[in-house]
Design an enzyme around this catalytic site. Structure first.
Site, PDB file in Angstrom:
ATOM      1  N   GLY A   1      18.296  26.742  39.157  1.00 30.94           N
ATOM      2  CA  GLY A   1      19.670  26.227  39.220  1.00 30.94           C
ATOM      3  C   GLY A   1      20.574  27.334  39.710  1.00 30.94           C
ATOM      4  O   GLY A   1      20.136  28.219  40.446  1.00 30.94           O
TER       5      GLY A   1
ATOM      6  N   CYS B   1      23.249  29.722  43.690  1.00 35.72           N
ATOM      7  CA  CYS B   1      22.632  30.205  44.932  1.00 35.72           C
ATOM      8  C   CYS B   1      21.425  29.393  45.398  1.00 35.72           C
ATOM      9  O   CYS B   1      21.455  28.829  46.488  1.00 35.72           O
ATOM     10  CB  CYS B   1      22.252  31.669  44.771  1.00 35.72           C
ATOM     11  SG  CYS B   1      23.706  32.727  44.670  1.00 35.72           S
TER      12      CYS B   1
HETATM   13  P1  NAD Z   1      32.670  32.763  43.310  1.00 35.87           P
HETATM   14  O1  NAD Z   1      33.099  31.361  43.468  1.00 35.87           O
HETATM   15  O2  NAD Z   1      32.382  33.308  41.945  1.00 35.87           O
HETATM   16  O3  NAD Z   1      33.752  33.729  43.979  1.00 35.87           O
HETATM   17  C1  NAD Z   1      34.366  33.495  45.200  1.00 35.87           C
HETATM   18  C2  NAD Z   1      35.820  33.948  45.064  1.00 35.87           C
HETATM   19  O4  NAD Z   1      36.459  33.891  46.337  1.00 35.87           O
HETATM   20  C3  NAD Z   1      36.653  33.062  44.130  1.00 35.87           C
HETATM   21  O5  NAD Z   1      37.208  33.861  43.100  1.00 35.87           O
HETATM   22  C4  NAD Z   1      37.735  32.474  45.049  1.00 35.87           C
HETATM   23  O6  NAD Z   1      38.970  32.307  44.372  1.00 35.87           O
HETATM   24  C5  NAD Z   1      37.807  33.533  46.125  1.00 35.87           C
HETATM   25  N1  NAD Z   1      38.408  33.057  47.376  1.00 35.87           N
HETATM   26  C6  NAD Z   1      38.139  31.930  48.085  1.00 35.87           C
HETATM   27  N2  NAD Z   1      38.913  31.867  49.186  1.00 35.87           N
HETATM   28  C7  NAD Z   1      39.690  32.971  49.181  1.00 35.87           C
HETATM   29  C8  NAD Z   1      40.685  33.479  50.043  1.00 35.87           C
HETATM   30  N3  NAD Z   1      41.054  32.813  51.138  1.00 35.87           N
HETATM   31  N4  NAD Z   1      41.284  34.636  49.732  1.00 35.87           N
HETATM   32  C9  NAD Z   1      40.936  35.315  48.630  1.00 35.87           C
HETATM   33  N5  NAD Z   1      39.996  34.904  47.769  1.00 35.87           N
HETATM   34  C10 NAD Z   1      39.373  33.741  48.026  1.00 35.87           C
HETATM   35  O7  NAD Z   1      31.385  32.932  44.241  1.00 35.87           O
HETATM   36  P2  NAD Z   1      30.227  34.038  44.116  1.00 35.87           P
HETATM   37  O8  NAD Z   1      29.192  33.588  43.160  1.00 35.87           O
HETATM   38  O9  NAD Z   1      30.845  35.376  43.946  1.00 35.87           O
HETATM   39  O10 NAD Z   1      29.587  33.923  45.565  1.00 35.87           O
HETATM   40  C11 NAD Z   1      30.242  34.418  46.702  1.00 35.87           C
HETATM   41  C12 NAD Z   1      29.253  34.426  47.853  1.00 35.87           C
HETATM   42  O11 NAD Z   1      28.179  35.322  47.555  1.00 35.87           O
HETATM   43  C13 NAD Z   1      28.603  33.072  48.137  1.00 35.87           C
HETATM   44  O12 NAD Z   1      28.369  32.963  49.508  1.00 35.87           O
HETATM   45  C14 NAD Z   1      27.282  33.183  47.396  1.00 35.87           C
HETATM   46  O13 NAD Z   1      26.294  32.362  47.956  1.00 35.87           O
HETATM   47  C15 NAD Z   1      26.931  34.636  47.594  1.00 35.87           C
HETATM   48  N6  NAD Z   1      26.050  35.205  46.572  1.00 35.87           N
HETATM   49  C16 NAD Z   1      26.214  34.889  45.263  1.00 35.87           C
HETATM   50  C17 NAD Z   1      25.393  35.475  44.313  1.00 35.87           C
HETATM   51  C18 NAD Z   1      25.532  35.132  42.859  1.00 35.87           C
HETATM   52  O14 NAD Z   1      24.620  35.463  42.104  1.00 35.87           O
HETATM   53  N7  NAD Z   1      26.611  34.521  42.422  1.00 35.87           N
HETATM   54  C19 NAD Z   1      24.392  36.388  44.706  1.00 35.87           C
HETATM   55  C20 NAD Z   1      24.274  36.711  46.039  1.00 35.87           C
HETATM   56  C21 NAD Z   1      25.119  36.113  46.973  1.00 35.87           C
END
Ligand code: NAD
Length: 435
Positions: free
Chosen positions: A259, A262
């Site tokens: 789940g 990602c």
């Molecule tokens: P998240 O939703 O926790 O964080 C994304 C943040 O971006 C949010 O706080 C949102 O408010 C902010 N945001 C969106 N648009 C914005 C803008 N225009 N200006 C400023 N801030 C803005 O997501 P996440 O889990 O951190 O994931 C982010 C990316 O990293 C995704 O592509 C995800 O696939 C990738 N990723 C996630 C993980 C994980 O374990 N969560 C691991 C590796 C990669």
């Protein structure tokens, strides 16, 4: 060499990236357009649960290397490196929604004042780098100097800080010697193996890595189904397989499927990406189907054990999609609870940290005070997320609290024989026969 860095998007990835880059000596501004999040951070709080994160944020706020703002302009005032770490959620057709990345690229374009490396940290499909470049050209000044690079993130929620500071590898996809130099300097303090590739290969590494791990999980879940039909024990099968270094034992734990934010979205996005490239990624479609089916294991077993479910009560231990995080995105528990509710079943839930988040969107369930409270009067107990604290519970006490002693171990956290010894009828994924 100290770098000035802006990290745009301060969620699980952006915040950890920003805090850890400050920790290794850089000056970092974390930006987010969610005012509430930034207010919490400015007041010294941390909007997500991630072991070790609060400490490094506190330390680096105090020494002035880490600051927060809602303004990209303010964040970029001194930045020579800009990370885009915003969310890339799935669209209804499975494709990655890149509108947040595009919006940030557009805003960044107008703010480029010095040679800047714009780094894709978000997980994005192949060719996104080209689109980001095009956007920067469209909306930027004609003389703006920039490089676009890809730097996929491999951290795991729950161990994110450790993963970032001690990575197996750092991957950077670049198109210029300058971008390579800047990123090598940025990551030098980590002393980690650094793989430099072209932009597209780097983008593909992330989707390929996550999808491969999803394949391992679905594979062992398929094996678990065979074990349940043949009387074998999936934990033993996995152990025997994992001793082969070509296979490895990681991600060979049968359970209720993957789940989180990602794997489900990255597998879907990869299928779509392949489709656009003219390839039918049938293997990943099968992986998805196995995963969807595995989430129904609890319901299937409960129907076997309790016959009808209307009016019965089931205790669910664990809501987060995995232990050590409060992240509920795509958590198997949510599907399981919804399935139970739609069968007319009462549900009592507990999670060590995800309860506040769960209250926001799980309705019609009882939120228990603790794991023991959850099982009071239950007709069955289902372990859904393998939090360590559940391992140490007093099962004798649990036995006295439940109405009927049916135990479903969805993560193979317990020894089935020991549970049976306490008087439970035990169902364990891939370890107890179907009939
Ligand atoms: P998240 O939703 O926790 O964080 C994304 C943040 O971006 C949010 O706080 C949102 O408010 C902010 N945001 C969106 N648009 C914005 C803008 N225009 N200006 C400023 N801030 C803005 O997501 P996440 O889990 O951190 O994931 C982010 C990316 O990293 C995704 O592509 C995800 O696939 C990738 N990723 C996630 C993980 C994980 O374990 N969560 C691991 C590796 C990669």
């Amino acid at each position: 060499m100290k770098k000035h860095v802006a990290v745009i998007g301060s969620g699980y990835v952006g915040l950890v990236t920003g805090a850890c880059l400050a920790e290794i000596g850089h000056a970092v501004v974390c930006v987010d357009n969610n005012r509430k999040k930034i207010e919490v951070l400015k007041k010294g709080g941390v909007p997500i649960y991630e072991p070790g994160l609060e400490e490094i944020i506190r330390k680096n706020r105090r020494n002035g290397r880490l600051t927060f703002t809602t303004s990209i302009e303010e964040g970029m005032k001194k930045a020579e490196i800009v990370f885009i770490a915003v969310n890339t959620p799935p669209k209804p057709n499975g494709e990655a929604d890149l509108s947040y990345v595009e919006a940030v690229a557009r805003e960044v374009a107008g703010l480029l004042r010095r040679p800047t490396v714009i780094v894709e940290k978000s997980t994005v499909p192949v060719h996104t780098g080209e689109k980001v470049k095009q956007t920067l050209r469209f909306y930027g000044r004609p003389d703006a100097e920039f490089d676009v690079a890809s730097n996929p993130e491999f951290l795991r929620e729950g161990t994110a800080v450790r993963d970032f500071l001690h990575p197996d590898r750092v991957v950077v996809g670049v198109e210029s010697a300058r971008a390579e130099r800047v990123l090598r300097e940025l990551y030098r303090p980590l002393k980690a193996p650094l793989l430099v590739t072209d932009l597209k290969s780097s983008e593909l590494i992330k989707h390929s890595s996550n999808s491969f791990l999803a394949i391992k999980i679905s594979f062992i879940n398929a094996v678990a189904n065979i074990c349940e039909r043949t009387g074998a024990d999936v934990t033993k099968v996995a152990e025997g397989m994992g001793m082969d270094p070509r296979i490895g034992k990681a991600f060979l734990k049968a359970g209720l499927g993957y789940g989180g934010s990602c794997f489900p979205k990255d597998v879907s996005a990869y299928i779509k990406m392949a489709e656009e490239a003219g390839y039918d990624f049938e293997l990943l479609k099968a992986v998805q189907n196995i995963n969807d089916e595995q989430r129904r294991w609890v319901l299937r077993r409960l129907k076997k054990a309790l016959w009808t479910l209307r009016g019965k009560t089931v205790a669910v231990w664990g809501l987060a999609f995995k232990p050590d995080t409060d992240d509920l995105r795509n958590a198997p528990a949510l599907d399981i609870v919804r399935d139970l509710l739609s069968e007319g079943c009462g549900v009592r839930v507990h999670d060590p940290v995800a309860m506040p988040k769960a209250r926001e969107f799980l309705k019609g369930v009882v939120f228990a005070r603790d794991a023991y409270d959850a099982v009071k009067g239950a007709d069955a107990v289902a372990l859904v997320t393998e939090w360590k604290e559940y391992k140490d519970l007093d099962m004798k006490k649990v036995r006295t609290l439940v109405r009927t002693p049916v135990f479903l171990d969805g993560r193979n956290l317990y020894d089935p024989a020991a549970l049976a010894g306490e008087g439970f009828q035990v169902h364990a994924v891939g370890r107890t026969p179907l009939n």
